[in-house]
Design a protein around this motif. Structure first.
Motif, PDB file in Angstrom:
ATOM      1  N   ALA A 100     -47.997 -55.195  -1.952  1.00  0.00           N
ATOM      2  CA  ALA A 100     -48.857 -56.595  -2.327  1.00  0.00           C
ATOM      3  C   ALA A 100     -48.915 -55.721  -4.570  1.00  0.00           C
ATOM      4  N   GLU A 101     -48.933 -54.847  -4.806  1.00  0.00           N
ATOM      5  CA  GLU A 101     -49.930 -54.404  -5.654  1.00  0.00           C
ATOM      6  C   GLU A 101     -48.506 -53.905  -7.123  1.00  0.00           C
ATOM      7  N   GLU A 102     -47.049 -53.765  -5.762  1.00  0.00           N
ATOM      8  CA  GLU A 102     -45.893 -53.902  -6.471  1.00  0.00           C
ATOM      9  C   GLU A 102     -45.401 -55.901  -6.980  1.00  0.00           C
ATOM     10  N   PHE A 103     -45.676 -55.935  -6.759  1.00  0.00           N
ATOM     11  CA  PHE A 103     -45.667 -57.968  -6.476  1.00  0.00           C
ATOM     12  C   PHE A 103     -46.614 -58.444  -7.367  1.00  0.00           C
ATOM     13  N   VAL A 104     -47.650 -57.628  -7.555  1.00  0.00           N
ATOM     14  CA  VAL A 104     -48.440 -58.395  -8.645  1.00  0.00           C
ATOM     15  C   VAL A 104     -48.027 -57.888 -10.459  1.00  0.00           C
ATOM     16  N   GLN A 105     -47.331 -56.936  -9.731  1.00  0.00           N
ATOM     17  CA  GLN A 105     -46.714 -55.579 -11.170  1.00  0.00           C
ATOM     18  C   GLN A 105     -45.756 -57.039 -12.057  1.00  0.00           C
ATOM     19  N   VAL A 106     -45.074 -57.231 -11.099  1.00  0.00           N
ATOM     20  CA  VAL A 106     -44.023 -58.292 -10.670  1.00  0.00           C
ATOM     21  C   VAL A 106     -44.259 -59.811 -11.912  1.00  0.00           C
ATOM     22  N   VAL A 107     -45.292 -59.423 -11.232  1.00  0.00           N
ATOM     23  CA  VAL A 107     -46.026 -61.165 -11.715  1.00  0.00           C
ATOM     24  C   VAL A 107     -46.090 -61.593 -12.996  1.00  0.00           C
ATOM     25  N   GLU A 108     -47.293 -60.381 -12.970  1.00  0.00           N
ATOM     26  CA  GLU A 108     -47.962 -60.317 -14.657  1.00  0.00           C
ATOM     27  C   GLU A 108     -46.411 -59.935 -15.656  1.00  0.00           C
ATOM     28  N   PHE A 109     -45.784 -59.026 -15.159  1.00  0.00           N
ATOM     29  CA  PHE A 109     -44.931 -59.258 -16.119  1.00  0.00           C
ATOM     30  C   PHE A 109     -43.686 -60.133 -16.518  1.00  0.00           C
ATOM     31  N   THR A 113     -39.731 -62.283 -18.966  1.00  0.00           N
ATOM     32  CA  THR A 113     -38.446 -61.381 -19.365  1.00  0.00           C
ATOM     33  C   THR A 113     -37.796 -62.842 -20.019  1.00  0.00           C
ATOM     34  N   ARG A 114     -38.664 -63.949 -19.972  1.00  0.00           N
ATOM     35  CA  ARG A 114     -37.936 -65.711 -21.019  1.00  0.00           C
ATOM     36  C   ARG A 114     -38.949 -65.612 -21.881  1.00  0.00           C
ATOM     37  N   PRO A 115     -39.260 -65.351 -23.321  1.00  0.00           N
ATOM     38  CA  PRO A 115     -40.069 -65.576 -24.491  1.00  0.00           C
ATOM     39  C   PRO A 115     -40.110 -67.024 -24.606  1.00  0.00           C
ATOM     40  N   GLY A 116     -40.649 -67.645 -24.771  1.00  0.00           N
ATOM     41  CA  GLY A 116     -40.598 -68.907 -25.185  1.00  0.00           C
ATOM     42  C   GLY A 116     -40.260 -69.735 -23.882  1.00  0.00           C
ATOM     43  N   ARG A 117     -40.483 -69.656 -22.829  1.00  0.00           N
ATOM     44  CA  ARG A 117     -40.334 -70.507 -21.979  1.00  0.00           C
ATOM     45  C   ARG A 117     -41.701 -70.601 -21.392  1.00  0.00           C
ATOM     46  N   TYR A 118     -42.287 -72.256 -21.195  1.00  0.00           N
ATOM     47  CA  TYR A 118     -43.367 -72.300 -20.456  1.00  0.00           C
ATOM     48  C   TYR A 118     -43.153 -72.908 -18.609  1.00  0.00           C
ATOM     49  N   THR A 119     -43.974 -71.778 -18.311  1.00  0.00           N
ATOM     50  CA  THR A 119     -43.577 -72.051 -16.353  1.00  0.00           C
ATOM     51  C   THR A 119     -45.068 -72.201 -16.185  1.00  0.00           C
ATOM     52  N   ILE A 120     -45.656 -72.398 -14.709  1.00  0.00           N
ATOM     53  CA  ILE A 120     -46.737 -72.436 -14.500  1.00  0.00           C
ATOM     54  C   ILE A 120     -47.592 -71.329 -14.775  1.00  0.00           C
ATOM     55  N   LEU A 121     -46.730 -69.920 -14.948  1.00  0.00           N
ATOM     56  CA  LEU A 121     -47.346 -68.509 -14.896  1.00  0.00           C
ATOM     57  C   LEU A 121     -48.116 -68.689 -16.540  1.00  0.00           C
ATOM     58  N   ALA A 143     -41.541 -70.034  -3.932  1.00  0.00           N
ATOM     59  CA  ALA A 143     -42.172 -70.932  -2.789  1.00  0.00           C
ATOM     60  C   ALA A 143     -44.125 -70.270  -3.430  1.00  0.00           C
ATOM     61  N   PHE A 144     -44.243 -69.156  -3.888  1.00  0.00           N
ATOM     62  CA  PHE A 144     -45.354 -68.287  -4.370  1.00  0.00           C
ATOM     63  C   PHE A 144     -45.690 -69.504  -6.124  1.00  0.00           C
ATOM     64  N   ALA A 145     -44.148 -70.102  -6.999  1.00  0.00           N
ATOM     65  CA  ALA A 145     -44.696 -70.901  -7.663  1.00  0.00           C
ATOM     66  C   ALA A 145     -45.771 -71.487  -7.386  1.00  0.00           C
ATOM     67  N   MET A 146     -44.893 -72.497  -6.061  1.00  0.00           N
ATOM     68  CA  MET A 146     -45.563 -73.991  -6.118  1.00  0.00           C
ATOM     69  C   MET A 146     -47.157 -73.725  -5.862  1.00  0.00           C
ATOM     70  N   HIS A 147     -47.314 -72.153  -4.191  1.00  0.00           N
ATOM     71  CA  HIS A 147     -48.462 -72.533  -4.257  1.00  0.00           C
ATOM     72  C   HIS A 147     -49.659 -72.026  -5.329  1.00  0.00           C
ATOM     73  N   LEU A 148     -49.128 -71.596  -6.658  1.00  0.00           N
ATOM     74  CA  LEU A 148     -49.858 -71.094  -7.733  1.00  0.00           C
ATOM     75  C   LEU A 148     -49.933 -72.583  -8.754  1.00  0.00           C
ATOM     76  N   ARG A 149     -49.828 -73.646  -8.015  1.00  0.00           N
ATOM     77  CA  ARG A 149     -49.770 -74.537  -9.038  1.00  0.00           C
ATOM     78  C   ARG A 149     -50.248 -75.982  -8.213  1.00  0.00           C
ATOM     79  N   LEU A 161     -52.710 -65.598 -16.355  1.00  0.00           N
ATOM     80  CA  LEU A 161     -53.270 -65.109 -15.452  1.00  0.00           C
ATOM     81  C   LEU A 161     -54.125 -63.386 -15.372  1.00  0.00           C
ATOM     82  N   SER A 162     -54.924 -63.104 -15.681  1.00  0.00           N
ATOM     83  CA  SER A 162     -54.918 -61.676 -15.194  1.00  0.00           C
ATOM     84  C   SER A 162     -54.490 -60.562 -13.960  1.00  0.00           C
ATOM     85  N   THR A 163     -54.293 -59.545 -14.147  1.00  0.00           N
ATOM     86  CA  THR A 163     -54.212 -58.940 -13.353  1.00  0.00           C
ATOM     87  C   THR A 163     -55.236 -59.176 -11.524  1.00  0.00           C
ATOM     88  N   ASP A 164     -56.440 -59.150 -11.707  1.00  0.00           N
ATOM     89  CA  ASP A 164     -57.378 -59.383 -10.509  1.00  0.00           C
ATOM     90  C   ASP A 164     -56.949 -60.668  -9.832  1.00  0.00           C
TER      91      ASP A 164
END
Length: 353
Positions: free
Chosen positions: A309-318, A322-330, A274-280, A335-338
């Motif tokens: 929310a801050e932990e989730f920001v950390q999760v999305v940044e990291f 987890t999948r080097p070489g995979r290209y997604t919206i992330l 759901a968050f990734a759909m929002h990002l795109r 995106l920067s942390t902010d």
């Protein structure tokens, strides 16, 4: 004119319905599975005992093996125990851990695998992958597809409802994963398999748009079929790409950063999707997905699974790590942390708290 096609790796039997377990002996007696009845059946030490008592009279030629857990060592131990039995096939009877151990063991000793699922927690029951815990954390091991899949909806309804909810989240995440695959195709030239993408997307859309709930046989049928089709789509693609994008990167990041607090696989994948759909920029689709997740009792905000929310920001940044070489919206947005913090604030406001 020759007819040029490709062979699709898929089970020879898919039996999904109430009461399917009553006919398991007939499925296993298929000449392509076990004409002699010599079967190695892997079960859990807990709930598997009741199923063994129920099924053993109809399977007199079977040997039963209790699986301790879902680790690589458990799977190797299972294979070692089975290899001298001269069996026709291996049956994995249980949840995801049992089936994954049975998949790995069957591949190790060169026998076909019959998956008999007792819950619908994720799309691995018919996939060409066994996910097992190892000394490094968790690994994915390539294995052949099951030769048969049996899902008794009466048994599924007896399992804790959280397993069904997890499967819903995993199925819905296909929609986001395929969008990521298409994005990579456009931006990086990555090849895309149209059949695999269509199978995975339609499996997710069928679950997304079904009006039923977790207690309805009609809905459970669609969910089970969707999870099976998703597994086959991965075999068609030769990769987990049809069902794994930013949604699964976020899931893996939760698991790696917060291993003792992580929620279920499907809960994290659904939230990530759901968050990734929002990002795109697909805000309407993200809102509808969040609405459906909520209707089925699944989380759409990290606070609903115990994260700030801050932990989730950390999760999305990291997550991209987890999948080097995979290209997604992330990876595309980088995106920067902010910027992640702002995007999450926009998402939370859009879907409501």
């Amino acid at each position: 004119m020759p007819v040029l096609t490709r062979l699709i790796p898929s089970p020879v039997v898919v039996d999904i319905r109430p009461g399917a377990l009553d006919d398991l002996a007939g499925v296993l007696a298929d000449q392509r599975i076990s004409a002699s009845g010599k079967l190695a059946i892997a079960i859990s030490g807990g709930s598997g005992a009741a199923l063994r008592e129920r099924l053993a009279p109809a399977l007199p030629g079977a040997s039963w093996y209790e699986v301790g857990g879902g680790t690589l060592d458990d799977a190797i131990k299972l294979a070692d125990g089975m290899k001298s039995g001269h069996y026709d096939a291996v049956v994995g009877l249980g949840g995801g851990k049992i089936i994954d151990c049975a998949k790995f063991a069957a591949a190790r000793i060169g026998l076909p695998l019959v998956a008999v699922a007792t819950n619908l927690s994720h799309d691995g029951l018919c996939s060409p992958v066994a996910t097992l815990d190892n000394d490094a954390g968790r690994g994915s091991y390539g294995v052949p597809n099951p030769i048969a899949v049996v899902i008794d909806l009466d048994i599924i309804r007896e399992a804790p409802v959280r397993f069904v909810r997890s499967g819903i989240g995993d199925a819905l995440s296909n929609i986001s994963a395929v969008a990521d695959w298409e994005l990579s195709h456009r931006e990086t030239g990555e090849g895309i398999d149209g059949l695999a993408a269509a199978m995975a997307r339609q499996a997710g859309e069928a679950v997304l748009r079904h009006p039923g709930g977790v207690g309805d046989d009609d809905f459970l049928q669609v969910l089970a079929e969707g999870l099976v089709l998703t597994g086959i789509s991965m075999s068609v693609a030769g990769d987990s790409r049809p069902a794994s994008g930013a949604c699964h990167e976020i899931n893996h990041a939760f698991d790696l950063l917060f291993p003792k607090r992580a929620a279920s696989h499907g809960e994290q994948c659904g939230l990530g999707a759901a968050f990734a759909m929002h990002l795109r920029g697909a805000h309407e689709d993200a809102g509808f997905m969040a609405e459906v997740l909520r209707r089925h009792g699944l989380p759409v905000l990290p606070s609903e699974i115990g994260f700030t929310a801050e932990e989730f920001v950390q999760v999305v940044e990291f997550a991209p790590q987890t999948r080097p070489g995979r290209y997604t919206i992330l990876e595309h947005l980088d995106l920067s942390t902010d910027q992640i913090r702002d995007a999450f604030a926009d998402y939370a406001k859009a879907i409501g708290s």
